[in-house]
Design a protein around this motif. Structure first.
Motif, short mmCIF file in Angstrom:
data_model
loop_
_atom_site.label_atom_id
_atom_site.label_comp_id
_atom_site.label_asym_id
_atom_site.label_seq_id
_atom_site.Cartn_x
_atom_site.Cartn_y
_atom_site.Cartn_z
N LYS A 155 0.79 -1.24 0.00
CA LYS A 155 0.00 0.00 0.00
C LYS A 155 0.82 1.29 0.00
O LYS A 155 0.48 2.23 -0.71
N TYR A 156 1.87 1.35 0.82
CA TYR A 156 2.63 2.60 0.92
C TYR A 156 3.19 3.02 -0.44
O TYR A 156 3.25 4.19 -0.76
N PRO A 159 0.52 4.55 -4.40
CA PRO A 159 0.08 5.81 -5.03
C PRO A 159 1.09 6.35 -6.05
O PRO A 159 0.68 6.81 -7.12
N LEU A 162 0.79 4.39 -9.28
CA LEU A 162 -0.45 4.74 -9.97
C LEU A 162 -0.30 6.05 -10.74
O LEU A 162 -0.81 6.20 -11.85
N ARG A 163 0.39 7.02 -10.14
CA ARG A 163 0.53 8.34 -10.76
C ARG A 163 1.68 8.37 -11.76
O ARG A 163 1.64 9.12 -12.72
N SER A 184 9.47 4.79 -0.31
CA SER A 184 8.31 5.12 0.53
C SER A 184 7.94 3.95 1.43
O SER A 184 7.53 4.14 2.58
N GLY A 229 12.13 13.58 -0.66
CA GLY A 229 11.47 14.40 0.35
C GLY A 229 11.33 15.84 -0.13
O GLY A 229 10.25 16.43 -0.08
N LEU A 232 9.00 16.13 -3.17
CA LEU A 232 7.59 16.06 -2.77
C LEU A 232 7.14 17.39 -2.17
O LEU A 232 6.02 17.85 -2.42
N LYS A 233 8.02 17.99 -1.37
CA LYS A 233 7.66 19.29 -0.76
C LYS A 233 7.46 20.33 -1.86
O LYS A 233 6.52 21.12 -1.80
N GLU B 153 -8.00 3.17 6.91
CA GLU B 153 -7.13 2.80 5.78
C GLU B 153 -5.95 3.77 5.75
O GLU B 153 -5.95 4.76 5.01
N LYS B 155 -2.50 3.40 5.13
CA LYS B 155 -1.19 3.24 4.49
C LYS B 155 -0.98 4.07 3.23
O LYS B 155 0.08 4.65 3.04
N TYR B 156 -1.99 4.12 2.34
CA TYR B 156 -1.79 4.84 1.08
C TYR B 156 -1.44 6.31 1.32
O TYR B 156 -0.64 6.89 0.61
N ARG B 158 -0.04 7.68 3.99
CA ARG B 158 0.96 7.96 5.02
C ARG B 158 2.27 8.56 4.48
O ARG B 158 2.79 9.51 5.08
N PRO B 159 2.82 8.03 3.36
CA PRO B 159 4.12 8.57 2.92
C PRO B 159 4.12 10.09 2.72
O PRO B 159 5.06 10.75 3.11
N ILE B 160 3.06 10.65 2.15
CA ILE B 160 3.07 12.10 1.90
C ILE B 160 3.01 12.88 3.21
O ILE B 160 3.62 13.95 3.33
N LEU B 162 4.29 11.82 6.10
CA LEU B 162 5.63 11.67 6.68
C LEU B 162 6.60 12.68 6.07
O LEU B 162 7.45 13.24 6.77
N ARG B 163 6.49 12.89 4.76
CA ARG B 163 7.42 13.79 4.08
C ARG B 163 6.99 15.25 4.18
O ARG B 163 7.82 16.15 4.17
N MET B 179 -5.53 17.01 2.36
CA MET B 179 -6.29 16.76 1.12
C MET B 179 -5.47 15.89 0.16
O MET B 179 -6.02 15.00 -0.48
N ASP B 183 -6.60 12.29 -1.04
CA ASP B 183 -6.75 12.03 -2.47
C ASP B 183 -6.05 10.72 -2.87
O ASP B 183 -6.60 9.91 -3.61
N SER B 184 -4.81 10.50 -2.33
CA SER B 184 -4.10 9.26 -2.63
C SER B 184 -4.88 8.04 -2.13
O SER B 184 -4.89 6.99 -2.75
N LYS B 187 -8.04 7.38 -4.26
CA LYS B 187 -7.69 6.80 -5.56
C LYS B 187 -7.40 5.30 -5.45
O LYS B 187 -7.49 4.57 -6.43
#
Lengths: 249, 249
Positions: A155-156, A159, A162-163, A184, A229, A232-233, B153, B155-156, B158-160, B162-163, B179, B183-184, B187
């Motif tokens: 799961k982590y 995304p 997918l993108r 990730s 990191g 993403l920011k 839910e 996990k999807y 979480r990475p964003i 964290l960063r 948001m 969104d992740s 999806k």
């Protein structure tokens, strides 16, 4: 836990797996989960495994007929006429191994000893193929709509795939995308760990392409991990800002 | 399924929840999972719930003492002297409700009827606090090291977080970050769905700040959702490219 991804692209197949196995957090080992066999110029087949390690090792051993004397062995992966047959055979073996272990331990239903295997490869005269084989022995094949399979801690890292996925992307970019996805996952789940194995299968070469083990000292992976990191920011700040006072409120 | 996140920032608390509940994929409803009570100028408390809907509705009802006649009710959330007391009381109620239901159905251990609740708020004279209450009735509090809680839910998205999380960020930016995280998740998992509820609690105001329900026609959320794919692709391309021929191979 485990994390493996197999991806079909216009230009071939790209596969990545981690190597961490654990039975509790105090019993951690490094085991290869990616296995490649080839007859250069004729076929290349790569498997990636998740789940019970004894089960997946038994599947690999039986595929290579290691129960027989070395000179009597006939590798099932190398004699199957099609990738479909390869997946069928792996499913049959895996289901048998799991049932035997469950029966011996009085386990009912889908319980312990289960595993999943991603099967990727190409045999001369046919298309590159990617399958996911379930513990029940059945399997599905990747398609234009679902061009990649993940097993384990999926799961982590989903995304970003997918993108980021694009069937036309270069094999190098696909490898880079998988590194971001793995990074990730590594950051979020301790039971997925370095080193990572990367295997590229270029379409119509019928042999192993670029392969690489990404260890703790891998400078490229470190650059991706450190850079992601900030990237993403920047991505986050490039989106329109939210305001608590909006005209459409 | 459900997805809820509560976040502590220097400037206050930001909370977001989805509203989808499902019992199978053919039985989907919209239920609010975010509940706010306030005595403006004195306290504001927001709960977000995940898990068995009958359990969480029962907890909310008992907190408001809805078993009593309206004019005899004494809202536990409004009379507890501290946020710690609020979390304790919610844990006690929830554990009682779950045990009762499990006992009546002969369920042992941590099984059906379980739920988790995120508790956020501030009472005058004290700091803003954020707790996660477990079905067992115990709870943990957010800290500098773990400044946000997710339930459902998780996990999807979480990475964003964290960063992207930064304790100093504005409450608007935190709302925007949530948001992107939602969104992740939307999806990737059909059982998390719009509309979303957003609640901002600004430090030392002791009352509900910005609140907003994000529906299918929300133009800002649509811009984030549409823009994030491109922003991620740009982030991905801003990282150094991978090459199959590397000097350190």
């Amino acid at each position: 836990m485990t994390y493996c991804v197999g991806m079909v692209l216009e230009k071939g197949l790209v596969l990545m797996s981690d190597t961490r196995t654990n039975s509790g957090v105090d019993n951690i080992s490094v085991f290869r989960k990616m296995f490649t066999w080839q007859v250069p110029g004729e076929r290349i087949i790569t498997l990636m495994t998740a789940g019970n390690l004894a089960t997946t090792q038994a599947v690999i051993s039986q595929l290579e007929e290691r129960t027989k004397e070395p000179d009597e062995r006939d590798n099932i992966l190398l004699k199957s006429p099609t990738m479909f047959q390869v997946a069928t055979e792996i499913g049959r073996l895996m289901r048998g191994i799991i049932s035997e272990r469950q029966d011996a331990n009085g386990v009912k239903g889908r319980g312990r000893f289960t595993a999943s295997i991603i099967v990727a490869g190409q045999i001369k005269g046919m298309e590159p193929r990617l399958f996911m084989v379930y513990p029940e022995g059945n399997f599905i094949e990747a398609s234009l709509d679902t061009p990649f399979f993940q097993i384990g801690e999926t799961k982590y890292g989903r995304p970003i795939i997918l993108r980021g996925y694009d069937r036309q992307m270069s094999l190098e970019d696909a490898a880079k995308l998988l590194m971001v996805s793995f990074d990730s996952t590594l950051k979020a789940n301790l039971s997925v760990g370095l080193p990572l194995d990367l295997q590229v299968i270029e379409r119509d070469t019928y042999e192993a392409g670029h392969q690489h083990r990404i260890g703790h000292d891998d400078s490229y992976f470190a650059a991706i991990s450190d850079g992601w990191g900030d990237a993403l920011k920047n991505a986050f700040h490039s989106l329109p800002d939210y305001s608590f006072y909006r005209p459409d409120d």
